[in-house]
Design an enzyme around this catalytic site. Structure first.
Site, PDB file in Angstrom:
ATOM      1  N   LYS A  93       0.818  -1.195   0.000  1.00 34.30           N
ATOM      2  CA  LYS A  93       0.000   0.000   0.000  1.00 34.30           C
ATOM      3  C   LYS A  93       0.864   1.262   0.000  1.00 34.30           C
ATOM      4  O   LYS A  93       0.409   2.342  -0.392  1.00 34.30           O
ATOM      5  CB  LYS A  93      -0.872   0.027   1.269  1.00 34.30           C
ATOM      6  CG  LYS A  93      -1.829  -1.106   1.431  1.00 34.30           C
ATOM      7  CD  LYS A  93      -2.645  -0.873   2.699  1.00 34.30           C
ATOM      8  CE  LYS A  93      -3.402  -2.089   3.136  1.00 34.30           C
ATOM      9  NZ  LYS A  93      -4.050  -1.865   4.457  1.00 34.30           N
ATOM     10  N   GLY A  94       2.079   1.142   0.502  1.00 36.35           N
ATOM     11  CA  GLY A  94       2.891   2.319   0.845  1.00 36.35           C
ATOM     12  C   GLY A  94       3.095   3.350  -0.244  1.00 36.35           C
ATOM     13  O   GLY A  94       3.252   4.530   0.060  1.00 36.35           O
ATOM     14  N   GLU A 129       7.851   2.521  -5.885  1.00 34.50           N
ATOM     15  CA  GLU A 129       7.829   1.917  -4.547  1.00 34.50           C
ATOM     16  C   GLU A 129       8.107   2.989  -3.496  1.00 34.50           C
ATOM     17  O   GLU A 129       8.739   4.009  -3.775  1.00 34.50           O
ATOM     18  CB  GLU A 129       8.883   0.784  -4.521  1.00 34.50           C
ATOM     19  CG  GLU A 129       9.187   0.163  -3.188  1.00 34.50           C
ATOM     20  CD  GLU A 129       8.022  -0.590  -2.562  1.00 34.50           C
ATOM     21  OE1 GLU A 129       6.942   0.001  -2.415  1.00 34.50           O
ATOM     22  OE2 GLU A 129       8.218  -1.749  -2.148  1.00 34.50           O
ATOM     23  N   ASP A 130       7.642   2.752  -2.284  1.00 35.34           N
ATOM     24  CA  ASP A 130       7.855   3.736  -1.224  1.00 35.34           C
ATOM     25  C   ASP A 130       9.307   3.751  -0.729  1.00 35.34           C
ATOM     26  O   ASP A 130       9.974   4.771  -0.787  1.00 35.34           O
ATOM     27  CB  ASP A 130       6.874   3.499  -0.058  1.00 35.34           C
ATOM     28  CG  ASP A 130       6.906   2.064   0.492  1.00 35.34           C
ATOM     29  OD1 ASP A 130       7.716   1.237   0.019  1.00 35.34           O
ATOM     30  OD2 ASP A 130       6.110   1.764   1.404  1.00 35.34           O
ATOM     31  N   ASP A 142      14.725  -0.792   1.292  1.00 38.02           N
ATOM     32  CA  ASP A 142      15.373  -0.993   2.590  1.00 38.02           C
ATOM     33  C   ASP A 142      16.405  -2.113   2.415  1.00 38.02           C
ATOM     34  O   ASP A 142      17.465  -1.888   1.843  1.00 38.02           O
ATOM     35  CB  ASP A 142      14.284  -1.322   3.615  1.00 38.02           C
ATOM     36  CG  ASP A 142      14.782  -1.390   5.049  1.00 38.02           C
ATOM     37  OD1 ASP A 142      15.891  -0.922   5.316  1.00 38.02           O
ATOM     38  OD2 ASP A 142      14.061  -1.920   5.910  1.00 38.02           O
ATOM     39  N   LYS A 165      17.175   3.546   1.744  1.00 37.12           N
ATOM     40  CA  LYS A 165      18.033   3.287   2.925  1.00 37.12           C
ATOM     41  C   LYS A 165      19.192   2.403   2.455  1.00 37.12           C
ATOM     42  O   LYS A 165      19.211   1.202   2.716  1.00 37.12           O
ATOM     43  CB  LYS A 165      17.240   2.545   3.998  1.00 37.12           C
ATOM     44  CG  LYS A 165      16.100   3.325   4.611  1.00 37.12           C
ATOM     45  CD  LYS A 165      15.492   2.463   5.715  1.00 37.12           C
ATOM     46  CE  LYS A 165      14.283   3.069   6.329  1.00 37.12           C
ATOM     47  NZ  LYS A 165      13.616   2.138   7.277  1.00 37.12           N
ATOM     48  N   PHE A 171      12.970   4.463  11.326  1.00 37.16           N
ATOM     49  CA  PHE A 171      11.672   4.030  10.803  1.00 37.16           C
ATOM     50  C   PHE A 171      10.802   5.251  10.535  1.00 37.16           C
ATOM     51  O   PHE A 171      10.550   6.064  11.427  1.00 37.16           O
ATOM     52  CB  PHE A 171      10.987   3.075  11.785  1.00 37.16           C
ATOM     53  CG  PHE A 171       9.869   2.321  11.142  1.00 37.16           C
ATOM     54  CD1 PHE A 171      10.119   1.185  10.384  1.00 37.16           C
ATOM     55  CD2 PHE A 171       8.555   2.759  11.266  1.00 37.16           C
ATOM     56  CE1 PHE A 171       9.087   0.497   9.753  1.00 37.16           C
ATOM     57  CE2 PHE A 171       7.513   2.076  10.653  1.00 37.16           C
ATOM     58  CZ  PHE A 171       7.781   0.941   9.897  1.00 37.16           C
ATOM     59  N   VAL A 172      10.364   5.375   9.285  1.00 36.00           N
ATOM     60  CA  VAL A 172       9.607   6.563   8.904  1.00 36.00           C
ATOM     61  C   VAL A 172       8.137   6.241   8.625  1.00 36.00           C
ATOM     62  O   VAL A 172       7.804   5.115   8.216  1.00 36.00           O
ATOM     63  CB  VAL A 172      10.227   7.260   7.671  1.00 36.00           C
ATOM     64  CG1 VAL A 172      11.528   7.934   8.022  1.00 36.00           C
ATOM     65  CG2 VAL A 172      10.406   6.301   6.509  1.00 36.00           C
ATOM     66  N   ASP A 177       3.165   3.544   6.788  1.00 37.46           N
ATOM     67  CA  ASP A 177       2.456   3.304   8.048  1.00 37.46           C
ATOM     68  C   ASP A 177       3.354   2.691   9.120  1.00 37.46           C
ATOM     69  O   ASP A 177       4.455   2.221   8.848  1.00 37.46           O
ATOM     70  CB  ASP A 177       1.302   2.324   7.818  1.00 37.46           C
ATOM     71  CG  ASP A 177       1.796   0.887   7.662  1.00 37.46           C
ATOM     72  OD1 ASP A 177       2.753   0.667   6.895  1.00 37.46           O
ATOM     73  OD2 ASP A 177       1.256  -0.013   8.331  1.00 37.46           O
ATOM     74  N   ARG A 236      -0.537   6.817   7.749  1.00 34.10           N
ATOM     75  CA  ARG A 236      -0.408   6.894   6.285  1.00 34.10           C
ATOM     76  C   ARG A 236      -0.894   8.238   5.735  1.00 34.10           C
ATOM     77  O   ARG A 236      -0.428   8.723   4.720  1.00 34.10           O
ATOM     78  CB  ARG A 236      -1.249   5.798   5.605  1.00 34.10           C
ATOM     79  CG  ARG A 236      -0.668   4.410   5.703  1.00 34.10           C
ATOM     80  CD  ARG A 236      -1.362   3.492   4.691  1.00 34.10           C
ATOM     81  NE  ARG A 236      -1.228   2.091   5.037  1.00 34.10           N
ATOM     82  CZ  ARG A 236      -0.197   1.316   4.707  1.00 34.10           C
ATOM     83  NH1 ARG A 236       0.812   1.816   4.039  1.00 34.10           N
ATOM     84  NH2 ARG A 236      -0.176   0.052   5.059  1.00 34.10           N
TER      85      ARG A 236
HETATM   86  P1  5GP Z   1      12.752  -4.405   2.112  1.00 39.98           P
HETATM   87  O1  5GP Z   1      12.289  -5.663   1.482  1.00 39.98           O
HETATM   88  O2  5GP Z   1      13.514  -3.502   1.151  1.00 39.98           O
HETATM   89  O3  5GP Z   1      13.535  -4.636   3.368  1.00 39.98           O
HETATM   90  O4  5GP Z   1      11.472  -3.648   2.629  1.00 39.98           O
HETATM   91  C1  5GP Z   1      10.769  -2.819   1.827  1.00 39.98           C
HETATM   92  C2  5GP Z   1       9.429  -2.493   2.438  1.00 39.98           C
HETATM   93  O5  5GP Z   1       9.494  -2.433   3.863  1.00 39.98           O
HETATM   94  C3  5GP Z   1       8.999  -1.111   1.998  1.00 39.98           C
HETATM   95  O6  5GP Z   1       8.303  -1.176   0.787  1.00 39.98           O
HETATM   96  C4  5GP Z   1       8.151  -0.664   3.141  1.00 39.98           C
HETATM   97  O7  5GP Z   1       6.838  -1.118   2.958  1.00 39.98           O
HETATM   98  C5  5GP Z   1       8.746  -1.355   4.340  1.00 39.98           C
HETATM   99  N1  5GP Z   1       9.631  -0.430   5.070  1.00 39.98           N
HETATM  100  C6  5GP Z   1      10.979  -0.412   5.096  1.00 39.98           C
HETATM  101  N2  5GP Z   1      11.434   0.598   5.852  1.00 39.98           N
HETATM  102  C7  5GP Z   1      10.343   1.235   6.324  1.00 39.98           C
HETATM  103  C8  5GP Z   1      10.152   2.391   7.149  1.00 39.98           C
HETATM  104  O8  5GP Z   1      11.077   3.057   7.624  1.00 39.98           O
HETATM  105  N3  5GP Z   1       8.856   2.735   7.379  1.00 39.98           N
HETATM  106  C9  5GP Z   1       7.799   2.067   6.877  1.00 39.98           C
HETATM  107  N4  5GP Z   1       6.582   2.505   7.185  1.00 39.98           N
HETATM  108  N5  5GP Z   1       7.930   0.972   6.106  1.00 39.98           N
HETATM  109  C10 5GP Z   1       9.199   0.585   5.823  1.00 39.98           C
END
Ligand code: 5GP
Length: 174
Positions: free
Chosen positions: A42-43, A98-99, A102, A130, A151-152, A158, A164
């Site tokens: 959803k992000g 994508e939001d 990470d 990140k 964490f944002v 969210d 959100r």
């Molecule tokens: P990854 O697979 O890259 O570790 O995670 C990606 C997903 O984790 C992002 O699309 C997001 O939904 C969530 N995520 C990672 N860091 C954050 C953060 O700081 N805040 C929030 N709300 N979601 C995050």
């Protein structure tokens, strides 16, 4: 009692300016082509909505939903697609929206999944990067802002489905 404290990281004015810059770059890079934006729910829904309204070339949209996080804030590393795209992407120019990038595990899964469907081109646009947390060798082609650990929330992002709606991005601490 809510013991969460929030500190502003990116204000709505700063976000709006950067989204405009990203959209201008994308419009230039894809000039004369028809682009399909695929938003990851959803992000990314707010970022996607803002971005597409600033892009000046014709584009189509679709959405997928990928889940890697449970109720907490750490990636489980296991990615599940809970909503598929509904468009044929074969021989099309595709931009994933994508939001946050990470660890990169979610995006790696999605990129591999889309590549199997033979798009003409496939690029990635993320609002936040990140980079230091990456567990796979994957870089986005378009990045809104790079950020350190933390964490944002807000601007579509969210924490347990809260925050959100906030137009600004906050770092939360508990
Ligand atoms: P990854 O697979 O890259 O570790 O995670 C990606 C997903 O984790 C992002 O699309 C997001 O939904 C969530 N995520 C990672 N860091 C954050 C953060 O700081 N805040 C929030 N709300 N979601 C995050």
């Amino acid at each position: 009692m809510d013991t969460t404290s929030k500190e502003i990281l990116f204000s709505r004015e700063v976000i709006q300016k950067r989204v405009g810059e990203l959209a201008a770059q994308i419009s230039k890079d894809y000039a004369g082509r028809e682009l399909i934006l695929i938003g990851v729910l959803k992000g990314a829904f707010i970022f996607m909505a803002d971005l597409i309204r600033e892009i000046s070339i014709p584009c189509r949209v679709d959405f997928a939903r990928l889940a890697s996080y449970g109720a907490g804030s750490e990636s489980s590393g296991k990615v599940v697609m809970t909503k598929d795209i509904e468009t044929s992407i074969k021989d099309k120019d595709i931009l994933i929206v994508e939001d946050i990038l990470d660890t990169g595990l979610t995006m790696q899964y999605f990129v591999d999944w889309l590549r199997e469907r033979n798009p003409k081109s496939l690029k990635v646009c993320v609002f936040l990067d990140k980079r230091k947390r990456r567990k796979v060798t994957l870089e986005a082609d378009y990045v809104g802002f790079a950020m350190e650990d933390g964490f944002v929330v807000g601007y579509g992002l969210d924490f347990n489905e809260r925050y959100r709606f906030s137009p600004d991005i906050y770092v939360i601490k508990q």
